[in-house]
Write a protein that holds these residues in place. Structure first.
Motif, mmCIF file in Angstrom:
data_model
loop_
_atom_site.group_PDB
_atom_site.id
_atom_site.type_symbol
_atom_site.label_atom_id
_atom_site.label_comp_id
_atom_site.label_asym_id
_atom_site.label_seq_id
_atom_site.Cartn_x
_atom_site.Cartn_y
_atom_site.Cartn_z
ATOM 1 N N HIS A 69 49.238 43.524 38.209
ATOM 2 C CA HIS A 69 50.668 43.801 38.018
ATOM 3 C C HIS A 69 51.005 43.458 36.572
ATOM 4 O O HIS A 69 50.174 42.902 35.858
ATOM 5 N N ASP A 84 51.123 36.701 32.588
ATOM 6 C CA ASP A 84 50.001 35.811 32.885
ATOM 7 C C ASP A 84 48.784 36.563 33.426
ATOM 8 O O ASP A 84 47.693 36.017 33.498
ATOM 9 N N HIS A 85 48.965 37.830 33.790
ATOM 10 C CA HIS A 85 47.850 38.623 34.322
ATOM 11 C C HIS A 85 47.380 39.693 33.345
ATOM 12 O O HIS A 85 46.286 40.221 33.505
ATOM 13 N N HIS A 93 55.659 40.683 45.525
ATOM 14 C CA HIS A 93 55.747 39.752 44.391
ATOM 15 C C HIS A 93 56.372 40.477 43.202
ATOM 16 O O HIS A 93 57.185 39.924 42.464
ATOM 17 N N ASP A 106 48.967 38.088 43.140
ATOM 18 C CA ASP A 106 50.080 37.216 43.541
ATOM 19 C C ASP A 106 50.672 37.568 44.901
ATOM 20 O O ASP A 106 51.674 36.989 45.311
ATOM 21 N N HIS A 146 46.989 32.645 41.787
ATOM 22 C CA HIS A 146 47.113 31.309 41.198
ATOM 23 C C HIS A 146 46.513 30.320 42.187
ATOM 24 O O HIS A 146 46.737 30.437 43.387
HETATM 25 ZN ZN LIG Z 1 51.206 35.364 38.366
#
Ligand SMILES: [Zn+2]
Length: 286
Positions: free
Chosen positions: A66, A70-71, A145, A164, A199
């Motif tokens: 996505h 952070d990804h 998410h 996520d 995570h």
């Molecule tokens: Zn994330």
């Protein structure tokens, strides 16, 4: 960054710099498929160094599960890879992703070399399969998410990268509550060997159903609570009376970040229930 091997040809990398976000690599004789790329260049480059220099396994595909920073921020450090994602991910990276990166670069010097990379290959419905060497990775849409979330199954090993859709606390503030429930239900009873969360720790076979069930139960409890507050026209601060523990979850994972996620979930759900027309509202209660 921590590295662990969850199957002969599958590695998981867990960030030590941001919220234990994970990335994974599926190795084949034809090269590697990388699932997510972490956020800070130092860790993304360490993944590349490990795969391409130490294991001599060049990254052929990068999957963005996505558009969240952070990804995806590490994607630009794999310039020779084909980038694959959901069609909504392309749109969101091009809009919110670009704006978010500009803002982040103002405050965080380490991100100066990061560039948004738009996916080269996208899909909208059904399943997309990537065949490389002796491995098949199947991708499907798993919104909740975020609108563009996908999950990735390594078919030969039955290892699922749930991104996520599965994390220590379900978090739907940028997504949709009902979609999240549907996406979690779709993962049940599937006989996965391991499930890599977006995570936190890898979930082992014997724990998968329990973890999915606990997340569904959390979502149900917070819905009931938010609905009572909306129906009873109680003050909004009453939302915070529901502790994370009372929902069957711990406040410890992700260095305590889950507590913030929990409060944000409650607030988003309250706002959503409040804005629903009365008729639809009634039908939820039956
Ligand atoms: Zn994330």
């Amino acid at each position: 960054m921590q590295r662990e091997r969850v199957a002969d040809d599958i590695y998981v990398f867990t960030s030590e710099l941001y919220a234990q976000v994970t990335a994974g690599a599926v190795l084949t004789p034809e090269g590697a498929i990388l699932i997510d790329t972490l956020v800070f260049p130092e860790e993304s480059r360490a993944i590349r160094n490990f795969l391409e220099n130490r294991l001599s396994c060049p990254v052929r595909y990068v999957i963005n599960t996505h558009y969240h920073a952070d990804h995806t921020y590490g994607t630009c450090f794999f310039p020779d890879a084909q980038v694959v994602a959901h069609a909504r991910c392309y749109e969101l990276l091009d809009t919110r992703g670009r704006a978010g990166l500009m803002a982040a670069q103002q405050s965080t010097g380490e991100l100066r070399d990061v560039e948004v990379v738009l996916p080269h290959l996208v899909f909208e419905t059904g399943t997309l399969s990537i065949h490389l060497g002796n491995k098949t990775v199947e991708l499907w849409h798993s919104p909740g998410h975020s609108p563009d979330s996908i999950v990735c199954l390594v078919k030969e090993d039955r290892v699922l990268f749930a991104a996520d859709t599965l994390m220590p606390l379900p978090y739907f503030v940028d997504g949709n509550y009902d979609d999240f429930i549907e996406s979690l239900n779709a993962l049940r009873n599937s006989g996965y060997e391991n499930v890599v969360q977006g995570h936190g720790e890898v979930v082992l076979r014997g724990e998968v159903e329990e973890v999915i069930q606990a997340n569904l139960s959390y979502l149900n409890i917070i819905r009931r609570h938010a609905q009572q507050i909306v129906d009873g026209k109680l003050p909004i601060d009453t939302l915070n009376d529901l502790t994370i523990e009372a929902c069957g979850k711990s406040r410890i994972p992700l260095n305590g970040l889950v507590q913030e996620l929990h409060l944000a979930n409650l607030r988003a759900l309250y706002d959503e229930l409040l804005s629903r027309p009365a008729e639809e509202h009634r039908s939820i209660l039956v």
